[in-house]
Design an enzyme around this catalytic site. Structure first.
Site, PDB file in Angstrom:
ATOM      1  N   LYS A 178       0.864  -1.195   0.000  1.00  0.00           N
ATOM      2  CA  LYS A 178       0.000   0.000   0.000  1.00  0.00           C
ATOM      3  C   LYS A 178       0.895   1.237   0.000  1.00  0.00           C
ATOM      4  O   LYS A 178       1.549   1.539   0.989  1.00  0.00           O
ATOM      5  CB  LYS A 178      -0.922   0.042   1.222  1.00  0.00           C
ATOM      6  CG  LYS A 178      -2.021   1.105   1.020  1.00  0.00           C
ATOM      7  CD  LYS A 178      -2.626   1.615   2.287  1.00  0.00           C
ATOM      8  CE  LYS A 178      -1.837   2.690   2.970  1.00  0.00           C
ATOM      9  NZ  LYS A 178      -1.677   3.955   2.203  1.00  0.00           N
ATOM     10  N   GLU A 254      11.165   1.663   9.369  1.00  0.00           N
ATOM     11  CA  GLU A 254      12.038   2.803   9.042  1.00  0.00           C
ATOM     12  C   GLU A 254      11.225   4.048   9.355  1.00  0.00           C
ATOM     13  O   GLU A 254      10.273   4.367   8.627  1.00  0.00           O
ATOM     14  CB  GLU A 254      12.416   2.788   7.558  1.00  0.00           C
ATOM     15  CG  GLU A 254      13.119   1.522   7.075  1.00  0.00           C
ATOM     16  CD  GLU A 254      14.524   1.366   7.602  1.00  0.00           C
ATOM     17  OE1 GLU A 254      15.017   2.298   8.255  1.00  0.00           O
ATOM     18  OE2 GLU A 254      15.107   0.300   7.397  1.00  0.00           O
ATOM     19  N   CYS A 288      13.805  11.528   5.021  1.00  0.00           N
ATOM     20  CA  CYS A 288      13.991  11.200   6.438  1.00  0.00           C
ATOM     21  C   CYS A 288      15.417  11.423   6.903  1.00  0.00           C
ATOM     22  O   CYS A 288      15.673  11.563   8.090  1.00  0.00           O
ATOM     23  CB  CYS A 288      13.590   9.748   6.666  1.00  0.00           C
ATOM     24  SG  CYS A 288      14.584   8.617   5.680  1.00  0.00           S
ATOM     25  N   GLU A 381      10.479  16.382  14.750  1.00  0.00           N
ATOM     26  CA  GLU A 381      10.709  16.305  13.306  1.00  0.00           C
ATOM     27  C   GLU A 381       9.745  17.244  12.584  1.00  0.00           C
ATOM     28  O   GLU A 381       8.535  17.186  12.810  1.00  0.00           O
ATOM     29  CB  GLU A 381      10.501  14.867  12.811  1.00  0.00           C
ATOM     30  CG  GLU A 381      10.803  14.708  11.336  1.00  0.00           C
ATOM     31  CD  GLU A 381      10.402  13.342  10.774  1.00  0.00           C
ATOM     32  OE1 GLU A 381       9.254  12.908  11.003  1.00  0.00           O
ATOM     33  OE2 GLU A 381      11.237  12.728  10.096  1.00  0.00           O
TER      34      GLU A 381
HETATM   35  P1  NAD Z   1       2.885   8.411   7.481  1.00  0.00           P
HETATM   36  O1  NAD Z   1       3.343   7.593   8.623  1.00  0.00           O
HETATM   37  O2  NAD Z   1       1.817   9.399   7.691  1.00  0.00           O
HETATM   38  O3  NAD Z   1       2.366   7.481   6.296  1.00  0.00           O
HETATM   39  C1  NAD Z   1       3.165   6.444   5.774  1.00  0.00           C
HETATM   40  C2  NAD Z   1       2.263   5.339   5.252  1.00  0.00           C
HETATM   41  O4  NAD Z   1       1.575   4.761   6.346  1.00  0.00           O
HETATM   42  C3  NAD Z   1       1.197   5.806   4.266  1.00  0.00           C
HETATM   43  O5  NAD Z   1       1.068   4.828   3.261  1.00  0.00           O
HETATM   44  C4  NAD Z   1      -0.053   5.877   5.133  1.00  0.00           C
HETATM   45  O6  NAD Z   1      -1.245   5.706   4.424  1.00  0.00           O
HETATM   46  C5  NAD Z   1       0.188   4.705   6.074  1.00  0.00           C
HETATM   47  N1  NAD Z   1      -0.521   4.803   7.360  1.00  0.00           N
HETATM   48  C6  NAD Z   1      -0.827   5.920   8.064  1.00  0.00           C
HETATM   49  N2  NAD Z   1      -1.466   5.584   9.211  1.00  0.00           N
HETATM   50  C7  NAD Z   1      -1.556   4.233   9.235  1.00  0.00           C
HETATM   51  C8  NAD Z   1      -2.086   3.284  10.161  1.00  0.00           C
HETATM   52  N3  NAD Z   1      -2.658   3.668  11.298  1.00  0.00           N
HETATM   53  N4  NAD Z   1      -1.993   1.965   9.856  1.00  0.00           N
HETATM   54  C9  NAD Z   1      -1.392   1.566   8.720  1.00  0.00           C
HETATM   55  N5  NAD Z   1      -0.880   2.412   7.790  1.00  0.00           N
HETATM   56  C10 NAD Z   1      -0.943   3.730   8.055  1.00  0.00           C
HETATM   57  O7  NAD Z   1       4.206   9.080   6.887  1.00  0.00           O
HETATM   58  P2  NAD Z   1       4.324  10.090   5.680  1.00  0.00           P
HETATM   59  O8  NAD Z   1       3.743  11.403   6.109  1.00  0.00           O
HETATM   60  O9  NAD Z   1       3.807   9.441   4.448  1.00  0.00           O
HETATM   61  O10 NAD Z   1       5.919  10.205   5.544  1.00  0.00           O
HETATM   62  C11 NAD Z   1       6.689  11.083   6.281  1.00  0.00           C
HETATM   63  C12 NAD Z   1       7.279  10.385   7.490  1.00  0.00           C
HETATM   64  O11 NAD Z   1       7.948   9.203   7.096  1.00  0.00           O
HETATM   65  C13 NAD Z   1       8.327  11.224   8.198  1.00  0.00           C
HETATM   66  O12 NAD Z   1       8.199  11.039   9.585  1.00  0.00           O
HETATM   67  C14 NAD Z   1       9.642  10.615   7.714  1.00  0.00           C
HETATM   68  O13 NAD Z   1      10.735  10.805   8.566  1.00  0.00           O
HETATM   69  C15 NAD Z   1       9.271   9.175   7.626  1.00  0.00           C
HETATM   70  N6  NAD Z   1      10.162   8.479   6.698  1.00  0.00           N
HETATM   71  C16 NAD Z   1      11.110   7.649   7.196  1.00  0.00           C
HETATM   72  C17 NAD Z   1      11.977   7.007   6.326  1.00  0.00           C
HETATM   73  C18 NAD Z   1      13.078   6.089   6.815  1.00  0.00           C
HETATM   74  O14 NAD Z   1      13.667   5.390   5.991  1.00  0.00           O
HETATM   75  N7  NAD Z   1      13.390   6.054   8.087  1.00  0.00           N
HETATM   76  C19 NAD Z   1      11.854   7.205   4.952  1.00  0.00           C
HETATM   77  C20 NAD Z   1      10.880   8.077   4.498  1.00  0.00           C
HETATM   78  C21 NAD Z   1      10.018   8.704   5.377  1.00  0.00           C
HETATM   79  O1  6OD Z   2      18.276   5.253   0.342  1.00  0.00           O
HETATM   80  C1  6OD Z   2      17.534   4.418   0.892  1.00  0.00           C
HETATM   81  O2  6OD Z   2      17.660   3.205   0.725  1.00  0.00           O
HETATM   82  C2  6OD Z   2      16.466   4.882   1.779  1.00  0.00           C
HETATM   83  N1  6OD Z   2      15.780   3.909   2.394  1.00  0.00           N
HETATM   84  C3  6OD Z   2      16.224   6.189   1.927  1.00  0.00           C
HETATM   85  C4  6OD Z   2      15.256   6.717   2.797  1.00  0.00           C
HETATM   86  C5  6OD Z   2      14.994   8.020   2.762  1.00  0.00           C
HETATM   87  C6  6OD Z   2      14.006   8.596   3.607  1.00  0.00           C
HETATM   88  O3  6OD Z   2      13.239   9.470   3.265  1.00  0.00           O
END
Ligand code: NAD
Ligand code: 6OD
Length: 477
Positions: A178, A254, A288, A381
């Site tokens: 998803k 992640e 992130c 964040e």
């Molecule tokens: P989000 O957590 O709002 O959403 C991510 C996904 O989770 C979406 O597909 C959303 O529909 C789904 N989701 C939301 N609530 C849910 C629930 N209760 N149950 C199941 N699925 C659910 O995140 P976002 O706003 O899309 O992305 C930004 C965040 O993601 C930031 O905090 C960023 O740091 C983090 N991020 C982390 C990494 C990493 O590799 N560590 C990478 C990219 C983004």
């Molecule tokens: O480079 C990657 O493999 C990775 N997972 C990046 C994540 C970025 C976060 O927004």
């Protein structure tokens, strides 16, 4: 191409939809299907049936061949993928064409190479006094976990989706994915490519929709899902964990970050400034790994902040925030920073372009100083194009400030003193530490965070480990 669910090898029609908005000008550019519980259930059943059918009997060689065909399929439609990613996210075309789509192709090729070349272990065993030869051969094989739910965010939509789909398929799992409700398009194109690559029906399924109380939650609380790989916000991770607890479903997370950069007085200052421009403002801070906290050793602090602010003010061609809601969240932090006593050295508001982008979701690249470590702006964040810069006196203080955070994803150290680099890097509480660079990736290395930034590691053998189960076989000789 219209976003659509892909279940059991077929693009399924849907009744319920919601609008897809362009972040560039706020206009409606399409509709996204909202998967019901029944659609999610059908996808999980299709995945399970695939494991019991031809997909479950594939060899690693066959799966690697599928992965290579998928990579070739994305490459053949490269411009279409780039256009779809740009349309959904508003990110600069150059970024999608040099990072997002090439990395998606790279993810499939890397996991084809890695899983094909992966050795299994054997342990010749001698047990003195055991009847017969007293010898045995233990060997360990890995089998797939089963049906894997993959939930991905909107910031690097195809890159982060394929980062999990490729190793999950390589290890022989069946996938129900998803993507974020904000960015459904490249995931739908991926489903087309996977169909064209001839993957057996049900091995890869795609459902669209929201998270909480919708498709994401239905999927991650489904009793027949065997593992969950999630990338997104830490608070969402906590919600998924609560749902997953009921069936003790294994998780790979992640999550968010509040990443520090440490700039020592001996650093190449021009390189440190340019590196921080990249690490704080690439994709308008919506990665992130982006730096939101910069700590600079006092002798070079003034020069560093002055140059960084000049560079931030001069930035052009940057993309918008993903949504009006996210723009409002980032702007609320810009206001909070001022309320908390910050000095705004660059940005702090909404840019004016004099064209359609004025209806889009843009915010200015922003540089702040003057806040205490306890300020919410320094601890939470923001996920926008913003960093706070603070001074430090010595190495111990720099490390203490870097580690004083609920998060621990990535850190960057700028120094020309090799011994210092090796001393500091292992003391920083983060899963990834870059020295004199940022986001330089090798797909074989462990990727992930500590504290609220995640659970487990992905990348290379770490992903293949998560997506498979070791089984030990002991044969008496
Ligand atoms: P989000 O957590 O709002 O959403 C991510 C996904 O989770 C979406 O597909 C959303 O529909 C789904 N989701 C939301 N609530 C849910 C629930 N209760 N149950 C199941 N699925 C659910 O995140 P976002 O706003 O899309 O992305 C930004 C965040 O993601 C930031 O905090 C960023 O740091 C983090 N991020 C982390 C990494 C990493 O590799 N560590 C990478 C990219 C983004
Ligand atoms: O480079 C990657 O493999 C990775 N997972 C990046 C994540 C970025 C976060 O927004």
């Amino acid at each position: 191409m219209k976003p659509a669910h892909y279940v059991n090898g077929v693009f399924a029609p849907t009744e319920a939809t919601f609008p897809l908005l362009s972040p560039v000008d706020g206009s409606q550019v399409g509709v996204v299907p909202e998967a019901s519980r029944d659609v999610v259930d059908a996808a999980v059943r299709a995945a399970r049936a695939a494991l019991d059918g031809p997909w479950g009997r594939t060899s690693v060689e066959e799966r690697c061949a599928f992965l290579r065909r998928i990579a070739d399929g994305i490459e053949a439609r490269f411009d279409e993928f780039v256009a779809a990613e740009v349309a959904d996210t508003g990110k600069p075309r150059d970024l999608a064409a040099t990072v997002d789509i090439p990395r998606a192709i790279g993810n499939f090729r890397a996991y084809a190479d890695l899983s094909y070349g992966r050795p299994e272990r054997a342990y010749p065993t001698t047990v003195p006094g055991w009847s017969g030869s007293g010898q045995a051969l233990n060997y360990t094989v890995r089998r797939p976990l089963g049906v894997v739910a993959i939930i991905s965010p909107w910031n690097l939509p195809l890159l982060l989706l394929t980062w999990k789909v490729a190793p999950a398929l390589a290890a022989g799992n069946a996938v129900v994915a998803k993507p974020s409700e904000e960015t459904p398009s490249t995931a739908t194109l991926l489903a087309e490519v996977i169909g064209e690559a001839g993957l057996p029906d049900g091995a890869f399924n795609l459902v669209h929709g929201h998270g909480a109380g919708a498709a994401g939650e239905y999927l991650t609380s489904h009793p027949r899902v065997d593992a969950i790989a999630f990338t997104g916000a830490s608070a969402t991770g906590a919600a998924i964990m609560r749902n997953a607890a009921e069936h003790v479903t294994p998780l790979s997370f992640e999550l968010g970050g509040k990443n520090p950069a440490l700039v020592f007085a001996d650093a190449d200052l021009a390189e440190a400034v340019e590196g921080t421009v990249r690490s704080s403002f690439t994709h308008s801070g919506q990665i992130c790994l982006c730096t939101e906290r910069v700590y600079v050793q006092r002798p070079v602090f003034d020069e560093f902040v002055r140059t960084l602010a000049e560079r931030a003010r001069a930035l052009t061609g940057y993309g918008p925030m993903i949504s009006a809601e996210h723009r409002d969240k980032v702007l609320s932090y810009y206001r909070l920073a001022v309320e908390e006593g910050a000095t705004v050295l660059a940005g702090g508001g909404v840019p004016t372009f004099g064209d359609a982008r004025d209806s889009g979701f843009y915010v200015e690249p922003t540089v702040l100083t003057g806040l205490p470590q306890s300020a919410r702006t320094v601890r939470e964040e923001i996920f926008g194009p913003v960093c706070h810069v603070a001074p430090f006196d010595d190495e111990d203080e720099a490390i203490r400030l870097a580690n004083d955070s609920p998060y621990g994803l990535a850190a960057t150290v700028w120094t020309t003193d090799l011994s210092r680099a090796h001393r500091v890097a292992p003391r920083v509480e983060a899963g990834i530490v870059w020295v004199n660079c940022w986001n330089l990736r090798d797909l074989r290395t462990p990727f992930g965070g500590v504290k609220a930034s995640g659970i487990g590691r992905e990348g290379g053998e770490y992903s293949l480990d998560f997506f498979s189960e070791p089984v030990n076989v002991c044969v008496k000789i």
